[in-house]
Design an enzyme around this catalytic site. Structure first.
Site, short mmCIF file in Angstrom:
data_model
loop_
_atom_site.label_atom_id
_atom_site.label_comp_id
_atom_site.label_asym_id
_atom_site.label_seq_id
_atom_site.Cartn_x
_atom_site.Cartn_y
_atom_site.Cartn_z
CG HIS A 34 -1.87 -1.10 1.30
ND1 HIS A 34 -1.73 -2.17 2.15
CD2 HIS A 34 -3.01 -1.34 0.59
CE1 HIS A 34 -2.73 -3.00 2.00
NE2 HIS A 34 -3.52 -2.54 1.05
CB SER A 185 -1.13 -10.64 0.51
OG SER A 185 -2.45 -10.89 0.96
#
Ligand code: PAF
Length: 282
Positions: A34, A185
């Site tokens: 992110h 992830s």
């Protein structure tokens, strides 16, 4: 950084956000992947533009209640990361404030969603398209940034923007990986130590097929066999959910590989489902 949690407050905050406005939609549990999206967003926004990050674990894109329940939630840490990584506005709504109790309109994509994740997660992309369009409508960004790890998601969102004339430029950002090659992830935190040590074989499988293709192999069947063998050699119980070689644009099976293609896979370790992909030039 401003933090808002109700849709009307987001709308009224927009006038304080200088253009261009770049949106990074997330479900939180922020990690390096992110942060790469945020860096890309800042590059697009420049010094004077604005970066909006949305953090919402969207219930309508989960087909299993268990997955929704176990999805990691790390709000305090996420807020801190947003503060230290140049987010101008963080929108973190509650499910009640995003969906009317009798909501009945959904965005459905009908060509790219039958395969890959769409085949095994019924309704997933309807949920994704609907929430992404809602977030676009609420934050009215010039551009939005998505990871290429979710290759199909990126393709579906691009298609939605094209077909519904959504005036938002869609940007894809390369997958961030651990040194082992495992794609980052939020789900990696749910792997056991043994599964975590084994999971880089997913990347190895994709790289093996990529290398064979670079050496002239164009048979999809052979390339898929090569990748499948590597994943199936797992001693930690890796189970292939899907492994497919598709045309990069239409996401239809391609054999021989004569145009840009994508080799995409989803692999279960116990109940944890990991996805990854690699692009093959035509
Ligand atoms: O990729 C995700 O995290 C989600 O699918 C998204 C795009 C934020 C929509 O909920």
């Amino acid at each position: 950084m401003k933090l808002v949690s109700h849709p009307p407050d987001l709308r009224s905050s927009l006038e304080d956000l200088a253009s261009p406005r770049i949106l990074v939609p997330t479900m939180g549990a922020l990690h390096e992947g992110h942060l790469a999206l945020l860096r890309h967003a800042r590059q697009l926004a420049g010094k004077s533009g604005s970066v909006i990050l949305t953090l919402f674990v969207n219930p309508t894109q989960f087909d299993k209640a268990e997955d929704l329940e176990h999805y990691p939630r790390t709000l305090e840490n996420d807020i801190e990361l947003c503060r230290t990584h140049g987010v101008d506005l963080l929108f973190a709504p509650t499910p009640d404030s995003m969906y009317h109790p009798d909501h009945s309109v959904t965005v459905v994509e009908t060509a790219l969603t039958h395969q890959l994740c769409g085949a095994t997660r019924p309704g997933h992309f309807d949920g994704v398209c609907t929430i992404v369009l809602k977030l676009f409508n609420l934050s009215q960004p010039d551009a939005a940034v998505f990871g290429k790890k979710d290759y199909q998601q990126l393709a579906v969102i691009r298609r939605m923007a094209r077909d519904l004339n959504v005036p938002v430029h869609i940007e894809g950002v390369d997958t961030v990986r651990e040194a082992s090659g495992l794609a980052l992830s939020s789900r990696n935190t749910r792997l056991s130590e043994r599964q975590h040590a084994d999971a880089p074989r997913i990347r190895r499988a994709l790289l093996a097929a990529h290398a064979a293709h670079a050496h002239g192999e164009t048979s999809a069947r052979l390339l898929l066999d090569l990748a499948r063998r590597e994943i199936n050699a797992s001693a930690a119980g890796a189970r292939i959910d899907y492994l497919e070689l598709l045309d990069a644009e239409s996401l239809r099976p391609i054999d021989p590989v004569s145009a840009p293609a994508v080799l995409a896979t989803a692999v279960f370790y116990g109940s944890v489902r990991l996805i990854d992909n690699i692009e093959l030039p035509g």
